[in-house]
Design an enzyme around this catalytic site. Structure first.
Site, PDB file in Angstrom:
ATOM      1  N   LYS A 166       0.863  -1.186   0.000  1.00 25.61           N
ATOM      2  CA  LYS A 166       0.000   0.000   0.000  1.00 25.61           C
ATOM      3  C   LYS A 166       0.897   1.232   0.000  1.00 25.61           C
ATOM      4  CE  LYS A 166      -4.269   1.630   2.159  1.00 25.61           C
ATOM      5  NZ  LYS A 166      -5.104   1.759   0.976  1.00 25.61           N
TER       6      LYS A 166
HETATM    7  C1  LIG Z   1      -6.189   0.016  -4.509  1.00 23.91           C
HETATM    8  C2  LIG Z   1      -6.985  -0.447  -3.356  1.00 23.91           C
HETATM    9  N1  LIG Z   1      -7.556  -1.650  -3.397  1.00 23.91           N
HETATM   10  C3  LIG Z   1      -8.312  -2.112  -2.384  1.00 23.91           C
HETATM   11  C4  LIG Z   1      -8.519  -1.344  -1.256  1.00 23.91           C
HETATM   12  C5  LIG Z   1      -9.367  -1.868  -0.148  1.00 23.91           C
HETATM   13  O1  LIG Z   1      -8.571  -2.241   0.947  1.00 23.91           O
HETATM   14  P1  LIG Z   1      -9.126  -2.198   2.419  1.00 23.91           P
HETATM   15  O2  LIG Z   1     -10.427  -2.905   2.398  1.00 23.91           O
HETATM   16  O3  LIG Z   1      -8.115  -2.928   3.209  1.00 23.91           O
HETATM   17  O4  LIG Z   1      -9.281  -0.781   2.793  1.00 23.91           O
HETATM   18  C6  LIG Z   1      -7.927  -0.080  -1.154  1.00 23.91           C
HETATM   19  C7  LIG Z   1      -8.113   0.724   0.053  1.00 23.91           C
HETATM   20  O5  LIG Z   1      -7.600   1.767   0.237  1.00 23.91           O
HETATM   21  C8  LIG Z   1      -7.143   0.375  -2.229  1.00 23.91           C
HETATM   22  O6  LIG Z   1      -6.578   1.592  -2.187  1.00 23.91           O
END
Ligand SMILES: Cc1ncc(COP(=O)(O)O)c(C=O)c1O
Length: 314
Positions: A166
């Site tokens: 992330k």
């Molecule tokens: C690119 C991307 N995919 C998926 C997610 C979903 O992840 P999460 O459910 O852990 O927030 C996020 C969340 O910020 C994201 O930025």
């Protein structure tokens, strides 16, 4: 006067930086510490929902989000100079200090410290750790469906820039897709991966429902290992809804009875149309509604799964 009120409306009173709660105004860096220096930064996005009793603020899956922060840092070869329990305490301390009256969004992030003039941030560079927070309004209880469109921009791949990390830099990819979607009058893009299979949206994972089965791209489809995705699969399985994690073709999107995004920020966001074709009846379907209600119950502390909740009392 609360800390939030005394800080004005634009930002909370305090931010957590390198072990201390510090006033917002003093959390500064040199102008030369951005640019190339920030390309390696990784972060998390966590929500804390005000429980129905109005007293407790419930951080949702704090431990799992922080564990993913350490995973991101490990892959990006950045060192977080605190252990996970220390950051858990820091998040709670920050929320308590900022006295948010409603829901709060929390962003812990790490970035290389000081002024780095190299284009490539060296592995193991010392890092700052910052935790920011602000208020948000949940849209779980008032949802119209989004108009989605498959993007011509490809999702970054694990072989190039792992979406599993992330990293702020990954959002440059999502941003291209979002700008294209908005330019064509849509709400959100859906990105395909380098194998032309469905990956995810720029800020959320995606799932479709067909003939009562929920299908979501596998974790090797070039997606973030989403915590809302995991939560959704768990809650759906508990409701007896069959779930599949596998590669998903673009054309499957056109045959879906229901479709939704899943993400901390986007929550459970129904998709009303894809590439101009209505999804089912074009309104949130029964599986989406069941999941949304279950999610709403769990994050507000009404529906079990206490192991996912960290309560911050006033
Ligand atoms: C690119 C991307 N995919 C998926 C997610 C979903 O992840 P999460 O459910 O852990 O927030 C996020 C969340 O910020 C994201 O930025």
């Amino acid at each position: 006067m609360t800390a939030l009120a005394s800080a004005g409306q634009d930002h909370p009173a305090m931010i957590w930086r390198n072990g201390d709660l510090v006033p917002w105004e003093s959390a500064t860096i040199h102008v030369n510490a951005v640019g190339h220096a920030s390309t390696a930064a990784v972060f998390e996005g966590i929500k804390a929902y005000r429980a129905d009793d109005g007293e407790r603020l419930l951080l949702f899956r704090l431990h799992d989000h922080l564990r993913r922060l350490y995973d991101s840092a490990r892959i990006a070869r950045l060192h977080i100079p605190y252990d996970l329990p220390a950051l858990e305490r820091a998040v709670s301390d920050l929320l308590r200090a900022n006295e948010f009256p409603g829901n709060a969004y929390v962003r812990p992030w790490i970035f290389p410290m000081g002024i780095i003039r190299e284009q490539m941030v060296p592995a193991g560079a010392p890092c700052e750790v910052v935790i920011d927070s602000w208020t948000f309004d949940s849209s779980l209880r008032e949802q119209a469906g989004a108009q989605a469109v498959v993007s011509s921009w490809q999702r970054i791949s694990d072989a190039a820039m792992p979406p599993r990390v992330k990293a702020f830099s990954n959002y440059h990819n999502g941003r291209f897709a979002l700008m294209e979607a908005r330019a064509s009058g849509h709400d959100w893009p859906v990105m395909l991966n380098s194998r032309h299979k469905v990956a995810e949206g720029p800020g959320a994972c995606i799932a479709l429902v067909r003939d009562g089965v929920v299908v979501t791209p596998s974790l090797t489809s070039d997606v973030l290992d989403g915590i809302t995705r995991d939560t959704s699969l768990t809650l759906l399985a508990e409701q007896g809804v069959p779930v599949e994690q596998r590669e998903v073709d673009r054309s499957e999107l056109y045959l879906a009875d229901e479709m939704f995004f899943m993400g901390t920020a986007w929550e459970i966001l129904p998709i009303a149309s894809i590439d101009g074709l209505p999804v089912g009846a074009g309104v949130p379907g029964p599986v989406t509604k069941t999941l949304t209600a279950a999610y709403d119950g769990v994050v507000h502390g009404r529906a079990g799964h206490e192991q996912w909740l960290t309560a911050v009392s006033r």
